[in-house]
Design an enzyme around this catalytic site. Sequence first.
Site, PDB file in Angstrom:
ATOM      1  N   ASP A 117      -7.984   3.173  -5.196  1.00  0.00           N
ATOM      2  CA  ASP A 117      -7.265   2.255  -4.718  1.00  0.00           C
ATOM      3  C   ASP A 117      -7.364   0.897  -4.982  1.00  0.00           C
ATOM      4  O   ASP A 117      -6.661   0.290  -5.277  1.00  0.00           O
ATOM      5  CB  ASP A 117      -8.260   2.167  -2.979  1.00  0.00           C
TER       6      ASP A 117
ATOM      7  N   GLU B 242     -11.319  -9.334  -2.930  1.00  0.00           N
ATOM      8  CA  GLU B 242     -10.643  -8.237  -2.743  1.00  0.00           C
ATOM      9  C   GLU B 242     -11.680  -7.028  -4.190  1.00  0.00           C
ATOM     10  O   GLU B 242     -12.262  -6.306  -4.236  1.00  0.00           O
ATOM     11  CB  GLU B 242      -9.826  -7.087  -2.872  1.00  0.00           C
TER      12      GLU B 242
ATOM     13  N   GLU C 165       0.547  -4.347   3.495  1.00  0.00           N
ATOM     14  CA  GLU C 165      -0.685  -4.833   4.392  1.00  0.00           C
ATOM     15  C   GLU C 165      -0.611  -4.750   5.527  1.00  0.00           C
ATOM     16  O   GLU C 165      -1.379  -4.330   6.644  1.00  0.00           O
ATOM     17  CB  GLU C 165      -0.355  -6.257   4.512  1.00  0.00           C
TER      18      GLU C 165
ATOM     19  N   GLU D  40       1.952   5.244   1.226  1.00  0.00           N
ATOM     20  CA  GLU D  40       0.870   5.080   2.070  1.00  0.00           C
ATOM     21  C   GLU D  40       0.501   6.275   2.123  1.00  0.00           C
ATOM     22  O   GLU D  40      -0.706   6.453   2.404  1.00  0.00           O
ATOM     23  CB  GLU D  40       1.016   4.048   2.753  1.00  0.00           C
TER      24      GLU D  40
HETATM   25  C1  LIG Z   1      -2.401   2.237  -1.216  1.00  0.00           C
HETATM   26  C2  LIG Z   1      -2.687   0.699  -0.562  1.00  0.00           C
HETATM   27  N1  LIG Z   1      -2.295  -0.223   0.195  1.00  0.00           N
HETATM   28  C3  LIG Z   1      -1.694  -1.155   1.098  1.00  0.00           C
HETATM   29  C4  LIG Z   1      -3.699  -1.851   0.097  1.00  0.00           C
HETATM   30  C5  LIG Z   1      -3.244  -3.576   1.133  1.00  0.00           C
HETATM   31  N2  LIG Z   1      -3.515  -4.387   0.600  1.00  0.00           N
HETATM   32  C6  LIG Z   1      -4.193  -1.504  -0.211  1.00  0.00           C
HETATM   33  N3  LIG Z   1      -5.221  -1.724  -0.464  1.00  0.00           N
HETATM   34  N4  LIG Z   1      -3.438  -0.246  -1.014  1.00  0.00           N
END
Ligand SMILES: Cc1ncc(CN)c(N)n1
Length: 234
Positions: free
Chosen positions: A62, A103, A155, A225
């Site tokens: 991520d 983040e 999001e 996702e």
């Molecule tokens: C794969 C993924 N999807 C969504 C998000 C949210 N910004 C994230 N951090 N990572």
Amino acid sequence: METEEASEVEAEKFKSNKTNRTESWVQKHTSIYKQATRHPFILSIRDGTIDSSSFNKWLGQDYIYVRAFVPFVASLLVKACEESDDSSDMDIILGGMASLNDEIPWFKEEASRWEVSLTTVVPQRANVTYCSLLKRLMSSEIEYTVAITAFWAIETVYQESFAHCLEDGSKIPEELKQTCQRWGNSGFGQYCHSLQNIADRCLEKASIDIIAKAERVFLTVLEHEVEFWNMSKG
Ligand SMILES: Cc1ncc(CN)c(N)n1
């Protein structure tokens, strides 16, 4: 019935109905939406059975994704500036950018806590293909309506997933609470609603072709996702 004719019938039906376009897609594609927002990875955080290896894999992947997400959001800001008829869109997207600014250091701190090396993590195939989608969406040929729909979907998957981890009956380990709150908190929920309102406003004025393109991008995001969560297993 010809496809175009069917889309026009659908558009007419839609106008007489109060449901927003994005909400109608969530209902229409409920199976994949559920797979993305109630994935076994998320359920294992919620019920406290998550193992550290899965969590660490997700964290490293991520971090790579979020770094690719920043330029996508920057490109969306440019599109909002050039194509939006409402100046408050920019403020909302800028708010998203600000939360990404927090983040990046959060990922670094979290990685050092779990002894994950972010400098050596290798992006997996699902991550590479998802980041390529972000890159394609950055093109100036992609309409603002399509890009904002993708942004809302990206999001919202995280918001709905991590908010579920915090709902009543959850047994999340104490050390993962902060992770769930990052995306599951009500402020982030409000922000996702604002994105949804922007997407719906744009979709109301969009042509049938753009609406169809935005629906496809919504589905593509959900598929990516699901694949993204799946990486934590493999
Ligand atoms: C794969 C993924 N999807 C969504 C998000 C949210 N910004 C994230 N951090 N990572």
